[in-house]
Write a protein that holds these residues in place. Sequence first.
Motif, short mmCIF file in Angstrom:
data_model
loop_
_atom_site.label_atom_id
_atom_site.label_comp_id
_atom_site.label_asym_id
_atom_site.label_seq_id
_atom_site.Cartn_x
_atom_site.Cartn_y
_atom_site.Cartn_z
N PRO A 140 -24.48 7.73 -14.48
CA PRO A 140 -25.49 8.04 -13.45
C PRO A 140 -26.50 6.91 -13.28
O PRO A 140 -26.74 6.13 -14.20
CB PRO A 140 -26.15 9.32 -13.98
CG PRO A 140 -25.91 9.31 -15.45
CD PRO A 140 -24.62 8.59 -15.68
N LEU A 141 -27.11 6.86 -12.09
CA LEU A 141 -28.23 5.98 -11.81
C LEU A 141 -29.50 6.82 -11.74
O LEU A 141 -29.50 7.91 -11.16
CB LEU A 141 -28.02 5.24 -10.49
CG LEU A 141 -26.92 4.18 -10.46
CD1 LEU A 141 -26.76 3.64 -9.04
CD2 LEU A 141 -27.23 3.03 -11.41
N TYR A 142 -30.58 6.31 -12.31
CA TYR A 142 -31.84 7.06 -12.36
C TYR A 142 -32.93 6.29 -11.62
O TYR A 142 -32.94 5.06 -11.60
CB TYR A 142 -32.29 7.25 -13.81
CG TYR A 142 -31.42 8.18 -14.61
CD1 TYR A 142 -31.69 9.55 -14.69
CD2 TYR A 142 -30.32 7.69 -15.30
CE1 TYR A 142 -30.90 10.40 -15.44
CE2 TYR A 142 -29.51 8.53 -16.05
CZ TYR A 142 -29.81 9.89 -16.12
OH TYR A 142 -29.02 10.71 -16.86
N GLU A 143 -33.85 7.05 -11.02
CA GLU A 143 -35.09 6.50 -10.45
C GLU A 143 -36.20 7.50 -10.70
O GLU A 143 -36.11 8.66 -10.28
CB GLU A 143 -34.93 6.23 -8.96
CG GLU A 143 -36.16 5.56 -8.35
CD GLU A 143 -35.97 5.21 -6.89
OE1 GLU A 143 -36.98 5.04 -6.19
OE2 GLU A 143 -34.81 5.14 -6.44
N ASP A 144 -37.22 7.06 -11.45
CA ASP A 144 -38.33 7.94 -11.84
C ASP A 144 -37.82 9.19 -12.54
O ASP A 144 -38.32 10.31 -12.32
CB ASP A 144 -39.17 8.33 -10.61
CG ASP A 144 -39.85 7.13 -9.97
OD1 ASP A 144 -40.14 6.17 -10.70
OD2 ASP A 144 -40.06 7.16 -8.75
N GLY A 145 -36.81 9.01 -13.38
CA GLY A 145 -36.30 10.12 -14.16
C GLY A 145 -35.34 11.03 -13.45
O GLY A 145 -34.80 11.97 -14.05
N GLU A 146 -35.07 10.79 -12.17
CA GLU A 146 -34.17 11.63 -11.39
C GLU A 146 -32.87 10.87 -11.12
O GLU A 146 -32.86 9.67 -10.88
CB GLU A 146 -34.80 12.03 -10.06
CG GLU A 146 -36.07 12.86 -10.19
CD GLU A 146 -35.78 14.27 -10.72
OE1 GLU A 146 -34.66 14.76 -10.47
OE2 GLU A 146 -36.67 14.83 -11.36
N ILE A 147 -31.74 11.60 -11.17
CA ILE A 147 -30.45 11.00 -10.88
C ILE A 147 -30.34 10.79 -9.37
O ILE A 147 -30.48 11.73 -8.59
CB ILE A 147 -29.29 11.88 -11.38
CG1 ILE A 147 -29.31 11.94 -12.92
CG2 ILE A 147 -27.94 11.35 -10.91
CD1 ILE A 147 -28.25 12.84 -13.52
N THR A 148 -30.11 9.55 -8.99
CA THR A 148 -30.06 9.21 -7.56
C THR A 148 -28.67 8.77 -7.12
O THR A 148 -28.49 8.32 -5.98
CB THR A 148 -31.05 8.08 -7.25
OG1 THR A 148 -30.74 6.94 -8.07
CG2 THR A 148 -32.47 8.53 -7.52
#
Length: 380
Positions: A140-148
């Motif tokens: 997975p890719l994360y941004e600010d703790g969320e999977i994007t």
Amino acid sequence: MYIETWDGKRVPVEINAQRIEANNRTLVLGVFRDISTRIDRENQLKEATARLNTLVDATPFPVAVLDPEGTVQLWNQAAEETFGYGAEEIVGTQYPLFVDDEQFQSLFERVLDGGTVGGCEAVHRARDGSRLDVELYARPLYEDGEITGSIGSAIDITDRKRRNQQLDVLHRLLRHNLRNKLTIIQGYASMLQSGESVDNAAREDAVEKILAATAELSDLSTHAVQSRTLSSAAGSARTDLSTLLANLRETDAAVSEATVEVPTVEAQAVVSKQAVDALSRLLTRIVEYIETPTIDLAVEIRDRYVQLDIHGETALLAGGDAELIRNGTETDLRHGSDLDVARTYLAVTGVGGDIIPLDSASGPRSLRVEIPRLEAESSD
């Protein structure tokens, strides 16, 4: 917009303005919010994204980045070269390569749940219609703790698997066929050499058996060489679908009382001649083996490949031959008497096609053969 402070510094701001009516006067209330931190973060993200794109594009393995809906956001140069799709035609579309859509959904959901995929094997269909065996890696890719989204690689292992299958075939040849023939030759030669009295009839029989076994060894050697070199000839010659169907219609002549029903197809397609020869050999083997030699063929021309379904009233192949087609390997004991099916399987997979049993029985009554469509040769 940017504003200038009393000390001459330019500051990026976000402005919200509202008109206010009060005491017969019209006023404007403006709220200025300093967004320097946000702009800096966005610029850092753009720089990181640019570095990531450069790194991914330079990676020698096919790499794709997908959003949470499975839409391709990034497609590197190695992916273009491996699967034939240019970035301009695949970015913005649903990931299109899996032959098994359910497998894609299962793996993609695992990644979106925070899991990873490592070394999972799958089959992808390239732009030219060929089937490629791939080994999948994704996380997975994360941004600010969320999977994007997810980033993954589908590494082409087709050549490696074909080499292993060729080695399996040659191992079978050495393990069983050659050993049996050499045992026959050795046994009869020892009998003739023993000095014991052997009548003329027995001597002639022994000589015939030795000569027959020697001839079979020669044939097996030829088959082995052909099996070993199949992939190097893949796609070198081509013909049209009508030639393939004409050859298949003539197959029933190889076995008395055999009936092969081949439909007439109006549309045309260009296919590999290697695949045509292999399918003629496979169908001949089937009508020789099947208990009720009545075969029905159905033909469908797809955008990138031709699909042929072979149906019979009883099992089409012996257990070992079916095992080879089902799993790409052979068992020690359940084998056929020669390499016809193995050569056929290697030839079809060598041009990017496949042979797929349509039922789970050890001896399937239905087989599906897929062979890629080729571009017609230029008349120039």
